[in-house]
Scaffold this motif. Structure first.
Motif, PDB file in Angstrom:
ATOM      1  N   SER A 157       0.812  -1.222   0.000  1.00  0.00           N
ATOM      2  CA  SER A 157       0.000   0.000   0.000  1.00  0.00           C
ATOM      3  C   SER A 157       0.843   1.268   0.000  1.00  0.00           C
ATOM      4  N   ASN A 158       2.154   1.133   0.239  1.00  0.00           N
ATOM      5  CA  ASN A 158       3.045   2.299   0.240  1.00  0.00           C
ATOM      6  C   ASN A 158       3.776   2.481  -1.088  1.00  0.00           C
ATOM      7  N   PHE A 159       3.479   1.649  -2.067  1.00  0.00           N
ATOM      8  CA  PHE A 159       4.047   1.774  -3.413  1.00  0.00           C
ATOM      9  C   PHE A 159       5.582   1.816  -3.399  1.00  0.00           C
ATOM     10  N   GLY A 160       6.182   1.104  -2.456  1.00  0.00           N
ATOM     11  CA  GLY A 160       7.639   1.014  -2.400  1.00  0.00           C
ATOM     12  C   GLY A 160       8.324   2.175  -1.710  1.00  0.00           C
ATOM     13  N   TYR A 161       7.594   3.183  -1.295  1.00  0.00           N
ATOM     14  CA  TYR A 161       8.222   4.369  -0.697  1.00  0.00           C
ATOM     15  C   TYR A 161       8.807   4.067   0.675  1.00  0.00           C
ATOM     16  N   SER A 162       8.177   3.181   1.421  1.00  0.00           N
ATOM     17  CA  SER A 162       8.699   2.842   2.746  1.00  0.00           C
ATOM     18  C   SER A 162       9.986   2.042   2.642  1.00  0.00           C
ATOM     19  N   GLU A 163      10.212   1.385   1.502  1.00  0.00           N
ATOM     20  CA  GLU A 163      11.431   0.612   1.285  1.00  0.00           C
ATOM     21  C   GLU A 163      12.523   1.434   0.616  1.00  0.00           C
ATOM     22  N   GLY A 164      12.185   2.653   0.199  1.00  0.00           N
ATOM     23  CA  GLY A 164      13.169   3.467  -0.502  1.00  0.00           C
ATOM     24  C   GLY A 164      13.313   3.090  -1.966  1.00  0.00           C
ATOM     25  N   GLN A 165      12.324   2.378  -2.508  1.00  0.00           N
ATOM     26  CA  GLN A 165      12.313   2.009  -3.926  1.00  0.00           C
ATOM     27  C   GLN A 165      10.963   2.428  -4.520  1.00  0.00           C
ATOM     28  N   PRO A 166      10.795   3.714  -4.716  1.00  0.00           N
ATOM     29  CA  PRO A 166       9.475   4.261  -5.053  1.00  0.00           C
ATOM     30  C   PRO A 166       9.001   3.907  -6.454  1.00  0.00           C
ATOM     31  N   CYS A 167       7.676   3.877  -6.604  1.00  0.00           N
ATOM     32  CA  CYS A 167       7.044   3.692  -7.908  1.00  0.00           C
ATOM     33  C   CYS A 167       6.604   5.046  -8.461  1.00  0.00           C
ATOM     34  N   ILE A 168       6.848   5.240  -9.740  1.00  0.00           N
ATOM     35  CA  ILE A 168       6.414   6.432 -10.452  1.00  0.00           C
ATOM     36  C   ILE A 168       5.500   5.976 -11.582  1.00  0.00           C
ATOM     37  N   LEU A 169       4.333   6.569 -11.680  1.00  0.00           N
ATOM     38  CA  LEU A 169       3.406   6.238 -12.767  1.00  0.00           C
ATOM     39  C   LEU A 169       3.575   7.251 -13.897  1.00  0.00           C
ATOM     40  N   VAL A 170       3.758   6.738 -15.103  1.00  0.00           N
ATOM     41  CA  VAL A 170       3.923   7.589 -16.285  1.00  0.00           C
ATOM     42  C   VAL A 170       2.710   7.392 -17.178  1.00  0.00           C
ATOM     43  N   LYS A 171       2.078   8.489 -17.538  1.00  0.00           N
ATOM     44  CA  LYS A 171       0.908   8.406 -18.408  1.00  0.00           C
ATOM     45  C   LYS A 171       1.064   9.357 -19.586  1.00  0.00           C
ATOM     46  N   MET A 172       0.415   8.993 -20.671  1.00  0.00           N
ATOM     47  CA  MET A 172       0.434   9.810 -21.879  1.00  0.00           C
ATOM     48  C   MET A 172      -0.864  10.606 -21.947  1.00  0.00           C
ATOM     49  N   ASN A 173      -0.749  11.888 -22.242  1.00  0.00           N
ATOM     50  CA  ASN A 173      -1.939  12.729 -22.335  1.00  0.00           C
ATOM     51  C   ASN A 173      -2.871  12.249 -23.455  1.00  0.00           C
ATOM     52  N   ARG A 174      -4.152  12.467 -23.262  1.00  0.00           N
ATOM     53  CA  ARG A 174      -5.140  12.013 -24.243  1.00  0.00           C
ATOM     54  C   ARG A 174      -5.158  12.933 -25.467  1.00  0.00           C
ATOM     55  N   VAL A 175      -5.170  12.318 -26.630  1.00  0.00           N
ATOM     56  CA  VAL A 175      -5.317  13.053 -27.892  1.00  0.00           C
ATOM     57  C   VAL A 175      -6.384  12.334 -28.714  1.00  0.00           C
ATOM     58  N   ILE A 176      -7.443  13.040 -29.064  1.00  0.00           N
ATOM     59  CA  ILE A 176      -8.551  12.435 -29.801  1.00  0.00           C
ATOM     60  C   ILE A 176      -8.075  11.911 -31.162  1.00  0.00           C
ATOM     61  N   GLY A 177      -8.417  10.671 -31.431  1.00  0.00           N
ATOM     62  CA  GLY A 177      -8.112  10.078 -32.733  1.00  0.00           C
ATOM     63  C   GLY A 177      -6.686   9.597 -32.901  1.00  0.00           C
ATOM     64  N   LEU A 178      -5.863   9.670 -31.859  1.00  0.00           N
ATOM     65  CA  LEU A 178      -4.455   9.265 -31.977  1.00  0.00           C
ATOM     66  C   LEU A 178      -4.338   7.761 -32.199  1.00  0.00           C
ATOM     67  N   ARG A 179      -3.542   7.383 -33.217  1.00  0.00           N
ATOM     68  CA  ARG A 179      -3.237   5.983 -33.506  1.00  0.00           C
ATOM     69  C   ARG A 179      -1.727   5.863 -33.681  1.00  0.00           C
ATOM     70  N   PRO A 180      -0.996   5.668 -32.597  1.00  0.00           N
ATOM     71  CA  PRO A 180       0.464   5.587 -32.718  1.00  0.00           C
ATOM     72  C   PRO A 180       0.898   4.349 -33.488  1.00  0.00           C
ATOM     73  N   ARG A 181       1.827   4.527 -34.383  1.00  0.00           N
ATOM     74  CA  ARG A 181       2.345   3.398 -35.156  1.00  0.00           C
ATOM     75  C   ARG A 181       3.446   2.692 -34.371  1.00  0.00           C
ATOM     76  N   GLY A 182       3.793   1.505 -34.837  1.00  0.00           N
ATOM     77  CA  GLY A 182       4.841   0.748 -34.171  1.00  0.00           C
ATOM     78  C   GLY A 182       4.359   0.135 -32.874  1.00  0.00           C
TER      79      GLY A 182
END
Length: 275
Positions: A157-182
Protein backbone atom coordinates in the motif's frame (compact mmCIF):
# COMPACT_ATOMS: atom_id res chain seq x y z
CA UNK A 1 -29.38 93.73 -5.60
CA UNK A 2 -32.69 93.38 -7.41
CA UNK A 3 -30.84 92.76 -10.72
CA UNK A 4 -28.88 89.87 -9.18
CA UNK A 5 -32.09 88.24 -7.91
CA UNK A 6 -33.71 88.63 -11.36
CA UNK A 7 -30.70 87.00 -13.06
CA UNK A 8 -30.77 84.10 -10.59
CA UNK A 9 -34.50 83.58 -11.23
CA UNK A 10 -33.93 83.67 -15.01
CA UNK A 11 -31.12 81.13 -14.75
CA UNK A 12 -33.23 78.81 -12.63
CA UNK A 13 -36.17 79.22 -15.03
CA UNK A 14 -33.96 78.38 -18.04
CA UNK A 15 -32.79 75.15 -16.37
CA UNK A 16 -36.36 74.16 -15.62
CA UNK A 17 -37.39 74.94 -19.20
CA UNK A 18 -34.51 72.80 -20.49
CA UNK A 19 -35.60 69.82 -18.44
CA UNK A 20 -39.27 70.30 -19.25
CA UNK A 21 -40.81 73.19 -21.19
CA UNK A 22 -44.58 73.31 -20.52
CA UNK A 23 -45.13 75.75 -23.40
CA UNK A 24 -43.65 73.47 -26.14
CA UNK A 25 -43.97 70.13 -24.32
CA UNK A 26 -40.22 69.46 -24.82
CA UNK A 27 -38.27 67.21 -22.45
CA UNK A 28 -34.52 67.89 -22.43
CA UNK A 29 -34.83 69.81 -25.67
CA UNK A 30 -36.94 67.25 -27.58
CA UNK A 31 -40.59 66.58 -28.05
CA UNK A 32 -42.19 63.23 -27.28
CA UNK A 33 -42.37 62.31 -31.00
CA UNK A 34 -38.67 63.15 -31.44
CA UNK A 35 -37.73 60.96 -28.50
CA UNK A 36 -39.92 58.16 -29.86
CA UNK A 37 -38.19 58.29 -33.26
CA UNK A 38 -34.73 58.17 -31.63
CA UNK A 39 -35.77 55.22 -29.46
CA UNK A 40 -37.20 53.41 -32.47
CA UNK A 41 -34.02 54.01 -34.49
CA UNK A 42 -31.71 52.57 -31.83
CA UNK A 43 -34.10 49.70 -31.18
CA UNK A 44 -33.98 48.72 -34.86
CA UNK A 45 -30.20 49.37 -35.10
CA UNK A 46 -29.20 47.27 -32.09
CA UNK A 47 -31.77 44.63 -32.95
CA UNK A 48 -30.15 44.33 -36.38
CA UNK A 49 -26.68 44.01 -34.80
CA UNK A 50 -27.94 41.34 -32.38
CA UNK A 51 -29.53 39.45 -35.26
CA UNK A 52 -26.31 39.57 -37.30
CA UNK A 53 -24.26 38.35 -34.33
CA UNK A 54 -26.73 35.51 -33.64
CA UNK A 55 -26.74 34.46 -37.30
CA UNK A 56 -22.93 34.52 -37.46
CA UNK A 57 -22.61 32.38 -34.32
CA UNK A 58 -25.22 29.93 -35.63
CA UNK A 59 -23.40 29.54 -38.96
CA UNK A 60 -20.06 29.02 -37.15
CA UNK A 61 -21.55 26.38 -34.83
CA UNK A 62 -22.82 24.41 -37.83
CA UNK A 63 -19.18 23.87 -38.87
CA UNK A 64 -18.12 22.42 -35.49
CA UNK A 65 -18.18 18.81 -34.38
CA UNK A 66 -19.69 18.27 -30.95
CA UNK A 67 -17.11 15.62 -30.06
CA UNK A 68 -13.92 16.50 -31.96
CA UNK A 69 -12.05 19.85 -32.03
CA UNK A 70 -11.82 21.31 -35.55
CA UNK A 71 -8.19 22.38 -35.25
CA UNK A 72 -5.79 20.03 -33.46
CA UNK A 73 -2.45 20.86 -35.07
CA UNK A 74 -0.90 21.91 -31.75
CA UNK A 75 -1.67 18.62 -29.98
CA UNK A 76 -0.93 16.10 -32.71
CA UNK A 77 1.65 14.48 -30.41
CA UNK A 78 0.87 13.80 -26.74
CA UNK A 79 2.92 14.88 -23.78
CA UNK A 80 3.89 12.73 -20.81
CA UNK A 81 3.05 13.33 -17.17
CA UNK A 82 3.84 11.50 -13.96
CA UNK A 83 2.09 10.60 -10.74
CA UNK A 84 2.60 11.54 -7.99
CA UNK A 85 2.07 14.98 -9.45
CA UNK A 86 5.43 16.45 -8.60
CA UNK A 87 8.65 16.91 -10.55
CA UNK A 88 10.65 17.07 -7.30
CA UNK A 89 10.13 13.88 -5.29
CA UNK A 90 12.11 14.06 -2.06
CA UNK A 91 11.56 12.06 1.11
CA UNK A 92 13.18 10.06 3.89
CA UNK A 93 12.05 6.44 3.71
CA UNK A 94 12.15 6.20 7.53
CA UNK A 95 9.72 9.11 8.00
CA UNK A 96 6.21 8.21 6.70
CA UNK A 97 5.04 11.82 7.03
CA UNK A 98 7.44 12.80 4.26
CA UNK A 99 6.09 10.36 1.67
CA UNK A 100 2.47 9.83 2.73
CA UNK A 101 1.30 12.59 0.36
CA UNK A 102 2.93 10.83 -2.62
CA UNK A 103 1.26 7.55 -1.62
CA UNK A 104 -2.13 9.24 -1.33
CA UNK A 105 -1.75 10.80 -4.80
CA UNK A 106 -1.00 7.41 -6.32
CA UNK A 107 -3.89 5.69 -4.55
CA UNK A 108 -6.32 8.41 -5.60
CA UNK A 109 -5.15 8.29 -9.22
CA UNK A 110 -5.53 4.51 -9.42
CA UNK A 111 -9.07 4.37 -8.02
CA UNK A 112 -10.72 4.28 -11.52
CA UNK A 113 -8.35 1.40 -12.39
CA UNK A 114 -9.63 -0.87 -9.60
CA UNK A 115 -10.19 -4.38 -10.92
CA UNK A 116 -13.79 -4.40 -9.71
CA UNK A 117 -14.59 -1.32 -11.81
CA UNK A 118 -12.63 -2.49 -14.84
CA UNK A 119 -14.59 -5.75 -15.01
CA UNK A 120 -17.41 -3.74 -16.59
CA UNK A 121 -15.14 -2.77 -19.51
CA UNK A 122 -14.13 -4.78 -22.57
CA UNK A 123 -11.27 -7.35 -22.48
CA UNK A 124 -9.70 -6.14 -25.73
CA UNK A 125 -7.18 -8.18 -27.77
CA UNK A 126 -3.61 -6.92 -27.54
CA UNK A 127 -1.76 -5.28 -30.39
CA UNK A 128 -4.83 -4.00 -32.27
CA UNK A 129 -6.51 -0.61 -32.41
CA UNK A 130 -9.98 -0.66 -30.88
CA UNK A 131 -11.79 1.02 -33.78
CA UNK A 132 -15.32 2.22 -33.01
CA UNK A 133 -15.91 4.92 -35.63
CA UNK A 134 -19.31 3.50 -36.63
CA UNK A 135 -20.47 2.77 -33.08
CA UNK A 136 -22.53 5.43 -31.32
CA UNK A 137 -21.80 4.24 -27.78
CA UNK A 138 -18.04 3.81 -27.42
CA UNK A 139 -16.76 0.97 -25.25
CA UNK A 140 -13.68 1.07 -23.05
CA UNK A 141 -10.86 -1.47 -22.86
CA UNK A 142 -9.98 -2.91 -19.49
CA UNK A 143 -6.89 -1.65 -17.70
CA UNK A 144 -6.76 -3.29 -14.28
CA UNK A 145 -4.45 -1.85 -11.66
CA UNK A 146 -3.34 -5.37 -10.78
CA UNK A 147 -1.36 -5.32 -14.06
CA UNK A 148 0.99 -2.87 -12.33
CA UNK A 149 1.93 -5.64 -9.88
CA UNK A 150 4.46 -4.29 -7.31
CA UNK A 151 3.37 -0.76 -8.18
CA UNK A 152 -0.37 -1.43 -8.03
CA UNK A 153 -0.69 -0.54 -4.35
CA UNK A 154 -2.49 -3.82 -3.73
CA UNK A 155 0.30 -5.93 -2.20
CA UNK A 156 2.25 -2.89 -0.98
CA UNK A 157 0.00 0.00 0.00
CA UNK A 158 3.04 2.30 0.24
CA UNK A 159 4.05 1.77 -3.41
CA UNK A 160 7.64 1.01 -2.40
CA UNK A 161 8.22 4.37 -0.70
CA UNK A 162 8.70 2.84 2.75
CA UNK A 163 11.43 0.61 1.28
CA UNK A 164 13.17 3.47 -0.50
CA UNK A 165 12.31 2.01 -3.93
CA UNK A 166 9.48 4.26 -5.05
CA UNK A 167 7.04 3.69 -7.91
CA UNK A 168 6.41 6.43 -10.45
CA UNK A 169 3.41 6.24 -12.77
CA UNK A 170 3.92 7.59 -16.28
CA UNK A 171 0.91 8.41 -18.41
CA UNK A 172 0.43 9.81 -21.88
CA UNK A 173 -1.94 12.73 -22.33
CA UNK A 174 -5.14 12.01 -24.24
CA UNK A 175 -5.32 13.05 -27.89
CA UNK A 176 -8.55 12.43 -29.80
CA UNK A 177 -8.11 10.08 -32.73
CA UNK A 178 -4.45 9.27 -31.98
CA UNK A 179 -3.24 5.98 -33.51
CA UNK A 180 0.46 5.59 -32.72
CA UNK A 181 2.34 3.40 -35.16
CA UNK A 182 4.84 0.75 -34.17
CA UNK A 183 4.96 -0.54 -30.60
CA UNK A 184 4.91 2.44 -28.26
CA UNK A 185 6.48 1.92 -24.86
CA UNK A 186 7.96 3.98 -22.03
CA UNK A 187 11.70 3.96 -21.47
CA UNK A 188 13.40 5.83 -18.63
CA UNK A 189 17.05 6.67 -18.02
CA UNK A 190 18.93 8.43 -15.26
CA UNK A 191 21.08 11.34 -16.39
CA UNK A 192 24.48 10.17 -15.18
CA UNK A 193 27.24 7.86 -16.36
CA UNK A 194 26.17 4.75 -14.44
CA UNK A 195 22.68 3.33 -15.18
CA UNK A 196 19.94 2.87 -12.62
CA UNK A 197 18.03 -0.38 -12.37
CA UNK A 198 14.29 -0.05 -12.98
CA UNK A 199 11.29 -2.34 -13.33
CA UNK A 200 8.43 -1.60 -15.71
CA UNK A 201 4.80 -2.64 -15.34
CA UNK A 202 3.27 -3.73 -17.67
CA UNK A 203 6.35 -5.60 -18.90
CA UNK A 204 8.71 -3.51 -21.04
CA UNK A 205 6.63 -0.40 -20.33
CA UNK A 206 4.21 -1.26 -23.11
CA UNK A 207 1.41 1.11 -24.17
CA UNK A 208 -0.82 -1.32 -25.99
CA UNK A 209 -2.60 -0.24 -29.17
CA UNK A 210 -5.93 -1.53 -27.88
CA UNK A 211 -6.33 1.71 -25.86
CA UNK A 212 -6.30 3.78 -29.05
CA UNK A 213 -7.98 5.69 -30.53
CA UNK A 214 -9.59 7.92 -27.93
CA UNK A 215 -12.92 9.44 -29.03
CA UNK A 216 -13.28 12.37 -26.65
CA UNK A 217 -14.74 13.11 -23.25
CA UNK A 218 -18.40 12.88 -24.29
CA UNK A 219 -18.25 9.73 -26.41
CA UNK A 220 -15.63 7.97 -24.27
CA UNK A 221 -16.99 8.97 -20.88
CA UNK A 222 -15.42 6.13 -18.86
CA UNK A 223 -12.15 5.93 -20.80
CA UNK A 224 -8.94 5.32 -18.84
CA UNK A 225 -5.65 5.80 -20.59
CA UNK A 226 -2.91 3.18 -20.25
CA UNK A 227 -0.36 3.74 -17.51
CA UNK A 228 3.21 2.51 -17.11
CA UNK A 229 4.61 2.05 -13.61
CA UNK A 230 8.35 2.52 -13.16
CA UNK A 231 9.84 1.11 -9.97
CA UNK A 232 13.20 2.67 -9.11
CA UNK A 233 15.49 -0.01 -7.68
CA UNK A 234 17.84 2.26 -5.77
CA UNK A 235 21.13 0.82 -4.57
CA UNK A 236 23.01 1.96 -1.45
CA UNK A 237 25.03 4.49 -3.45
CA UNK A 238 21.86 6.06 -4.85
CA UNK A 239 20.50 7.24 -1.51
CA UNK A 240 21.02 10.80 -0.27
CA UNK A 241 21.78 12.04 -3.79
CA UNK A 242 19.50 13.74 -6.31
CA UNK A 243 18.76 11.69 -9.41
CA UNK A 244 17.49 13.30 -12.61
CA UNK A 245 15.34 10.85 -14.56
CA UNK A 246 13.98 11.25 -18.07
CA UNK A 247 11.18 9.08 -19.44
CA UNK A 248 10.28 8.98 -23.13
CA UNK A 249 7.72 7.25 -25.31
CA UNK A 250 9.70 5.19 -27.82
CA UNK A 251 9.13 2.56 -30.49
CA UNK A 252 6.60 4.61 -32.44
CA UNK A 253 6.19 7.65 -34.68
CA UNK A 254 5.45 9.91 -31.69
CA UNK A 255 7.86 12.82 -31.20
CA UNK A 256 10.03 12.83 -28.09
CA UNK A 257 12.97 15.15 -28.80
CA UNK A 258 11.49 18.58 -29.44
CA UNK A 259 13.77 21.08 -27.71
CA UNK A 260 11.05 23.75 -27.66
CA UNK A 261 8.61 21.51 -25.77
CA UNK A 262 10.17 19.54 -22.92
CA UNK A 263 6.96 17.59 -22.28
CA UNK A 264 6.28 16.45 -25.85
CA UNK A 265 6.63 12.68 -25.70
CA UNK A 266 8.83 12.86 -22.62
CA UNK A 267 9.00 14.03 -19.02
CA UNK A 268 11.90 14.87 -16.72
CA UNK A 269 11.74 14.72 -12.92
CA UNK A 270 14.07 14.51 -9.92
CA UNK A 271 14.12 11.99 -7.10
CA UNK A 272 16.05 12.15 -3.84
CA UNK A 273 15.56 9.42 -1.25
CA UNK A 274 17.19 9.62 2.16
CA UNK A 275 17.69 6.67 4.48
Amino acid sequence: MANKEEKADEKQSSWKDFIYNPRTGEFIGRTASSWALIFLFYLVFYGFLAGMFTLTMWVMLQTLDEHTPRYRDRVANPGLMIRPKSFEIKFNRSIPQQYIEYVQHLESFLQPYNDSLQEANEPCPDGMYFEQDDVEEKKVCQFKRSVLRQCSGLADSNFGYSEGQPCILVKMNRVIGLRPRGDPHINCIVKRETPLQMQYFPIEGKLDKSYFPYYGKKLHANYVQPVVAVKLLLAEDDYNSELTIECKVEGSDLLNNNERDKFLGRVIFRVKVSK
